[in-house]
Design an enzyme around this catalytic site. Structure first.
Site, PDB file in Angstrom:
ATOM      1  N   ASP A  42       0.867  -0.883   0.097  1.00 45.90           N
ATOM      2  CA  ASP A  42      -0.164  -0.012  -0.271  1.00 45.90           C
ATOM      3  C   ASP A  42       0.585   1.700   0.159  1.00 45.90           C
ATOM      4  OD1 ASP A  42       0.560  -1.082   3.007  1.00 45.90           O
ATOM      5  OD2 ASP A  42      -0.375   0.788   3.321  1.00 45.90           O
ATOM      6  N   GLU A  43       0.126   2.734  -0.667  1.00 45.90           N
ATOM      7  CA  GLU A  43       0.861   3.946  -0.514  1.00 45.90           C
ATOM      8  C   GLU A  43       2.735   3.200  -0.572  1.00 45.90           C
ATOM      9  OE1 GLU A  43      -1.990   5.616   3.111  1.00 45.90           O
ATOM     10  OE2 GLU A  43      -0.885   4.239   3.832  1.00 45.90           O
TER      11      GLU A  43
END
Ligand code: TNX
Length: 514
Positions: free
Chosen positions: A329-330
């Site tokens: 993620d991210e």
């Protein structure tokens, strides 16, 4: 590909949450449906009441068939402190646990029959048998969940129950990286999950603010990365033995622990531990702030891939379960091509360990092969892209399943970027994302991110009772999913949580019982 970073635009703590936060407490003021007999949560597929009841007494014996001994032992252990009864496990008893391989019930399912003469639980697998005993516990007075001997009649109503889960994955994620939580803290949550027939504990073991699992080939990860947490506290980490203890405790309760090592983003604790993981050759500063930093790994660094391989090899070796969560993620600032190639490396590493890769929904934007699970938290496009590549989906949409979100505008702490998540919001949602078929969804999972959760009291309050709603969403048939009826079951469950000393949120959406 969409790798947005909502937190950068989100308000963090919530001294004064936005005014447009919905407060559905007043939306549904109708009386709850019920009382309608036994309040088992999650509600079973089929439950019919019979005549009479069975009463546990000082003479009651629990009798397991071969293979059912461990489940019988746990049932006796669970009931002895509150009932004060000896409840020996042995032959010829009134409470029979029968493991019948090949029995015609779905995986994790069970049959339960109670009449005046006794109790019979039958299942085709050990999890099913265990879940039958959880239903039996809930058919007893709530005092059965207490820790001191209570002076009540240990009566179980006569019933016939046929039950099995809707989804195979019913999970809770706990972020032990932003704030560290002890082995005992996790065991306590494991008990609460198991009584609601939840079967996965996903531990978010690494992030910018801390590294929580011993990696023997890279000891500074815990010496340095394990010694920090949000707010500057001492942090902490699990030795591999301690971690194995959590895994074993969970396994006895039919919960598989899913470890997450979050790469390539959220890697600051690793980079603060080893200079060679940084482009300039010097260790990054430790980070103890709450806002998401998402420092990505130096993907071109010569030692980086070997480091990642070493970490997953050691984590795989202490993971009997089939899943490794790689984060994903991210990955802010990582070029798409590099991200995609790195996800490809992670897939190869996880496959070489004989495991199935799980990643946050951003991985859907990268090429995926083989057995993969994309965990939906934010972006439906990523989820659709993952599914189109044959990946399965785990549903954790932030607006329903992120328990770091506030319940309402009265909250004293919590996040609000995904909006308030009331008890009803946590219960009333469709786990099958738009455009997908139920067979593409492995199940549901809630997430407790802990930037603002620094003790067990806050953990209890944020997770419970919202996770009861998730448990029912993951287990019970879709046709039974009805908020008003759930409210009365949840009120009854509150009495059990009271007995267990859980500081859950007695929010006025529910007419709690005393
Ligand atoms: C987003 S969910 C994150 C976490 C934060 C969380 C806070 C996800 C995959 N990333 O790093 O802790 O929001 O709500």
């Amino acid at each position: 590909m969409n790798r947005t970073l909502p937190l950068l635009i989100a308000l963090a703590a919530c001294e004064s949450p936005a005014d447009d936060v919905e407060d559905p407490a007043g939306e549904d003021t109708d009386e709850p449906v019920g009382p309608a007999g036994p309040s088992v949560v999650p509600i079973p597929v089929f439950l019919e009441e019979g005549d009479g009841d069975f009463v546990f007494t000082a003479d009651t014996v629990i009798s397991p068939s071969p293979g059912a001994e461990a489940v019988a032992g746990l049932l006796a252990e669970a009931l002895r402190p509150s009932t004060g009864l000896p409840l020996p496990v042995g032959e010829g008893g009134e409470v029979v646990l029968k493991l019948t391989p090949g029995l015609d019930v779905p995986a994790e399912g069970y049959l339960l029959d109670v009449d005046a003469s006794g109790v019979v639980i039958e299942a085709g697998d050990v999890p099913g048998l265990f879940y039958g005993t959880q239903t039996l516990r809930q058919l007893l007075p709530a005092e059965a969940f207490g820790r001191a001997v209570a002076d009540v009649a240990w009566t179980v109503p006569a019933v016939h129950v046929e039950d099995a889960p809707r989804f195979g994955w019913r999970g809770l994620m706990i972020d032990v990286a932003r704030h560290f939580f002890t082995v005992d803290d996790l065991k306590r949550q494991i008990d609460l999950l198991a009584m609601h027939k939840m079967n996965r504990l996903h531990v978010h073991l690494t992030d910018d603010q801390g590294w929580r699992i011993e990696i023997r080939s890279w000891p500074a990860l815990t010496e340095i990365g394990g010694a920090t947490e949000v707010g500057g506290g001492p942090g902490g980490f699990y030795t591999q033995e301690e971690y194995a203890d959590i895994v074993a405790y969970a396994a006895e309760r039919q919960i598989v622990v899913v470890p997450e090592i979050d790469f390539p983003g959220h890697a600051n604790a690793a980079m603060a531990s080893y200079g060679e993981l940084n482009e300039d050759g010097t260790p990054a500063d430790v980070y103890t702030g709450a806002p998401v930093l998402s420092t990505p790994l130096w993907l071109d660094g010569p030692p980086t891939l070997g480091f990642v391989q070493d970490v997953f090899a050691e984590v795989a070796a202490i993971t009997p379960g089939p899943w490794l969560h790689v984060g994903g993620d991210e990955a802010v600032g990582v070029e798409d091509a590099k991200y995609d190639a790195f996800i490809g490396e992670l897939q190869a590493i996880v496959a070489a360990e004989g495991k199935t890769m799980v990643g946050w929904d951003e991985i859907g934007g990268a090429p995926l092969t083989g057995d993969v699970i994309a965990q939906h938290w934010l972006d439906e496009e990523n989820v659709a892209a993952a599914a189109a590549q044959g990946a399965k989906v785990l549903s954790s949409p932030a607006e329903h399943a992120y328990y770091d979100m506030i319940y309402d505008r009265d909250a004293e702490y919590g996040q609000i970027w995904a909006g308030a998540v009331t008890i009803q919001d946590a219960y009333a949602w469709d786990p099958v994302p738009e455009g997908l078929d139920e067979s593409q969804v492995v199940g549901v999972e809630a997430a407790l991110w802990t930037e603002y959760i620094d003790d067990v009291e806050k953990m209890d309050f944020m997770v419970w009772p919202r996770a009861v709603g998730l448990a029912e969403l993951g287990w019970s048939p879709e046709e039974t999913h009805e908020w008003r009826a759930f409210r009365s079951r949840l009120a009854a469950d509150g009495l059990r949580l009271d007995q267990l000393g859980v500081g859950y949120n007695r929010r006025d959406e529910i007419e709690w019982l005393e």
